[in-house]
Design an enzyme around this catalytic site. Structure first.
Site, PDB file in Angstrom:
ATOM      1  N   SER A  14       0.823  -1.220   0.000  1.00  0.00           N
ATOM      2  CA  SER A  14       0.000   0.000   0.000  1.00  0.00           C
ATOM      3  C   SER A  14       0.853   1.263   0.000  1.00  0.00           C
ATOM      4  CB  SER A  14      -0.919   0.025   1.214  1.00  0.00           C
ATOM      5  OG  SER A  14      -1.575   1.284   1.273  1.00  0.00           O
ATOM      6  N   LYS A  65     -13.601  -3.802   1.613  1.00  0.00           N
ATOM      7  CA  LYS A  65     -14.441  -2.639   1.296  1.00  0.00           C
ATOM      8  C   LYS A  65     -15.920  -2.905   1.586  1.00  0.00           C
ATOM      9  CE  LYS A  65     -11.356  -0.333  -1.897  1.00  0.00           C
ATOM     10  NZ  LYS A  65     -11.232   0.443  -3.133  1.00  0.00           N
ATOM     11  N   ASP A 101     -13.258   6.805  -4.110  1.00  0.00           N
ATOM     12  CA  ASP A 101     -12.639   6.303  -5.343  1.00  0.00           C
ATOM     13  C   ASP A 101     -13.164   7.028  -6.586  1.00  0.00           C
ATOM     14  OD1 ASP A 101     -10.927   4.405  -4.217  1.00  0.00           O
ATOM     15  OD2 ASP A 101     -12.515   2.908  -4.116  1.00  0.00           O
ATOM     16  N   ALA A 127     -18.162  -4.358 -15.144  1.00  0.00           N
ATOM     17  CA  ALA A 127     -19.327  -4.167 -14.286  1.00  0.00           C
ATOM     18  C   ALA A 127     -19.108  -4.829 -12.930  1.00  0.00           C
ATOM     19  CB  ALA A 127     -20.584  -4.716 -14.965  1.00  0.00           C
ATOM     20  N   GLY A 128     -17.854  -4.860 -12.478  1.00  0.00           N
ATOM     21  CA  GLY A 128     -17.544  -5.411 -11.159  1.00  0.00           C
ATOM     22  C   GLY A 128     -17.488  -4.301 -10.118  1.00  0.00           C
ATOM     23  N   ASN A 150     -19.922  -4.909 -20.661  1.00  0.00           N
ATOM     24  CA  ASN A 150     -19.282  -5.942 -19.849  1.00  0.00           C
ATOM     25  C   ASN A 150     -19.300  -7.275 -20.576  1.00  0.00           C
ATOM     26  OD1 ASN A 150     -17.997  -6.629 -17.340  1.00  0.00           O
ATOM     27  ND2 ASN A 150     -19.816  -7.823 -16.827  1.00  0.00           N
ATOM     28  N   ARG A 151     -18.264  -8.074 -20.323  1.00  0.00           N
ATOM     29  CA  ARG A 151     -18.170  -9.417 -20.913  1.00  0.00           C
ATOM     30  C   ARG A 151     -19.456 -10.180 -20.623  1.00  0.00           C
ATOM     31  NH1 ARG A 151     -13.155 -12.733 -18.750  1.00  0.00           N
ATOM     32  NH2 ARG A 151     -14.358 -12.507 -16.833  1.00  0.00           N
ATOM     33  N   TYR A 216      -2.861   0.713 -11.897  1.00  0.00           N
ATOM     34  CA  TYR A 216      -1.615   1.484 -11.919  1.00  0.00           C
ATOM     35  C   TYR A 216      -0.456   0.585 -11.511  1.00  0.00           C
ATOM     36  CZ  TYR A 216      -2.362   1.563  -6.890  1.00  0.00           C
ATOM     37  OH  TYR A 216      -2.574   1.181  -5.599  1.00  0.00           O
TER      38      TYR A 216
HETATM   39  P1  ATR Z   1     -13.193  -5.512  -9.517  1.00  0.00           P
HETATM   40  O1  ATR Z   1     -13.568  -5.339  -8.082  1.00  0.00           O
HETATM   41  O2  ATR Z   1     -11.741  -5.248  -9.816  1.00  0.00           O
HETATM   42  O3  ATR Z   1     -14.091  -4.767 -10.448  1.00  0.00           O
HETATM   43  P2  ATR Z   1     -14.636  -7.903 -10.089  1.00  0.00           P
HETATM   44  O4  ATR Z   1     -15.754  -7.399  -9.271  1.00  0.00           O
HETATM   45  O5  ATR Z   1     -14.222  -9.324  -9.980  1.00  0.00           O
HETATM   46  O6  ATR Z   1     -13.323  -7.076  -9.797  1.00  0.00           O
HETATM   47  O7  ATR Z   1     -14.948  -7.550 -11.610  1.00  0.00           O
HETATM   48  C1  ATR Z   1     -14.039  -7.828 -12.627  1.00  0.00           C
HETATM   49  C2  ATR Z   1     -14.548  -7.197 -13.928  1.00  0.00           C
HETATM   50  O8  ATR Z   1     -13.581  -7.369 -14.959  1.00  0.00           O
HETATM   51  C3  ATR Z   1     -15.825  -7.815 -14.445  1.00  0.00           C
HETATM   52  O9  ATR Z   1     -16.557  -6.817 -15.117  1.00  0.00           O
HETATM   53  C4  ATR Z   1     -15.290  -8.868 -15.430  1.00  0.00           C
HETATM   54  O10 ATR Z   1     -16.209  -9.254 -16.413  1.00  0.00           O
HETATM   55  P3  ATR Z   1     -17.308 -10.401 -16.071  1.00  0.00           P
HETATM   56  O11 ATR Z   1     -18.388  -9.720 -15.282  1.00  0.00           O
HETATM   57  O12 ATR Z   1     -17.789 -10.872 -17.399  1.00  0.00           O
HETATM   58  O13 ATR Z   1     -16.596 -11.457 -15.293  1.00  0.00           O
HETATM   59  C5  ATR Z   1     -14.164  -8.107 -16.040  1.00  0.00           C
HETATM   60  N1  ATR Z   1     -13.096  -8.917 -16.659  1.00  0.00           N
HETATM   61  C6  ATR Z   1     -12.127  -9.621 -16.030  1.00  0.00           C
HETATM   62  N2  ATR Z   1     -11.283 -10.182 -16.909  1.00  0.00           N
HETATM   63  C7  ATR Z   1     -11.729  -9.823 -18.151  1.00  0.00           C
HETATM   64  C8  ATR Z   1     -11.283 -10.079 -19.487  1.00  0.00           C
HETATM   65  N3  ATR Z   1     -10.201 -10.837 -19.732  1.00  0.00           N
HETATM   66  N4  ATR Z   1     -11.985  -9.522 -20.501  1.00  0.00           N
HETATM   67  C9  ATR Z   1     -13.061  -8.770 -20.273  1.00  0.00           C
HETATM   68  N5  ATR Z   1     -13.543  -8.494 -19.032  1.00  0.00           N
HETATM   69  C10 ATR Z   1     -12.881  -9.008 -17.985  1.00  0.00           C
END
Ligand code: ATR
Length: 268
Positions: A14, A65, A101, A127-128, A150-151, A216
């Site tokens: 950190s 968090k 944030d 969308a995470g 989002n994926r 980063y």
């Molecule tokens: P964070 O708290 O960092 O947002 P998270 O809640 O696990 O972590 O969310 C990860 C995000 O990155 C999600 O939107 C994920 O897409 P999915 O909802 O389809 O899982 C996205 N993500 C992770 N790896 C990816 C990749 N290789 N290509 C596209 N989207 C990706």
């Protein structure tokens, strides 16, 4: 000295102590800022002990968090919207939880990079948790349009429904971003952690567009490289957001706004 801390797991990496110590120096504040390692089992106990020892406030990082959300007695509007907390303030009236944030990102784009968001076209990829934390502050800047892709498309729709800004916003699958001529393109996926590629196209970027990766400390990510190749005029990693969220936490604790520019140079 006033005691503050950052809590997380892992915590050794950190940079919050460096940031807040630098801010305190700007104002001549006497601040002691520590790192606290916790587990899910002893998170609440660790925070309570810090309060009992006279702690005034705390930053919260992964994976706590959400736990901090339950711990707080009162929540800011933006912490509620983000469903996550990165800043706690301890006072006689209890534990107040906030999330800085999103404003950290907005102030980095607007104030440090000098790019207006009002009436612009914004694309958010992901969308995470990271995306959830920045959506409401981005919408408050008054964009002309905000597309969330989002994926897993369903999660993009669910996230937008939860923050309810119909009219300006739309959700879609990743490839919906290929042709939208966006002024600001934000990667809020975790794809950059394993150098994953995202389906961007030349049409993704409007002339003069900014590509911004929330990640980063990993050099130029695949996302930023692709963006530059596809015509983004400016690219930025998320270090400025890190400094920006810390500055907003500092303001919440002390009521004064630190100068971020010299601190950027320090952590770069
Ligand atoms: P964070 O708290 O960092 O947002 P998270 O809640 O696990 O972590 O969310 C990860 C995000 O990155 C999600 O939107 C994920 O897409 P999915 O909802 O389809 O899982 C996205 N993500 C992770 N790896 C990816 C990749 N290789 N290509 C596209 N989207 C990706």
């Amino acid at each position: 000295p006033d005691r503050y801390a950052v809590i997380g797991n892992p915590i050794a990496q950190s940079r919050s102590p460096v940031l807040h110590t630098a801010f305190a120096r700007q104002f001549g504040h006497d601040l002691q800022y520590e790192k606290l390692l916790a587990t899910h089992e002893n998170f609440a106990e660790t925070v309570r002990r810090f309060i009992a020892e006279g702690g005034k406030g705390m930053n919260v990082t992964a994976p706590f968090k959400l736990a901090a959300l339950e711990f707080a007695d009162t929540l800011s509007e933006r912490a509620r919207a983000a469903r996550a907390i990165n800043t706690l303030k301890f006072g006689p009236e209890g534990v107040h939880g906030d999330n800085t944030d999103g404003v950290g990102l907005v102030s980095d784009i607007r104030d440090r990079l000098g790019i207006a968001l009002r009436d612009r076209r914004i694309l958010v990829i992901g969308a995470g948790g990271a995306a959830r934390g920045i959506l409401q502050p981005l919408l408050e800047t008054g964009p002309a349009h905000l597309l969330l892709v989002n994926r897993t498309e369903r999660k993009a729709h669910e996230l937008l429904e939860a923050c309810g800004a119909a009219g300006v916003t739309a959700a879609g699958p990743l490839d919906a971003a290929a042709d939208g001529a966006f002024d600001v393109v934000i990667n809020a996926t975790s794809a950059s952690f394993d150098d994953g590629r995202l389906p961007l196209g030349r049409g993704t970027f409007a002339p003069g567009a900014l590509a911004y990766d929330l990640v980063y400390g990993r050099g130029e990510t695949a996302f930023l490289r692709d963006a530059r190749r596809l015509g983004a005029a400016r690219v930025s990693d998320g270090l400025g957001m890190l400094v920006g969220q810390a500055a907003e936490s500092y303001r919440l604790w002390f009521g004064c706004w630190p100068d971020v520019e010299p601190v950027m140079a320090l952590v770069r």
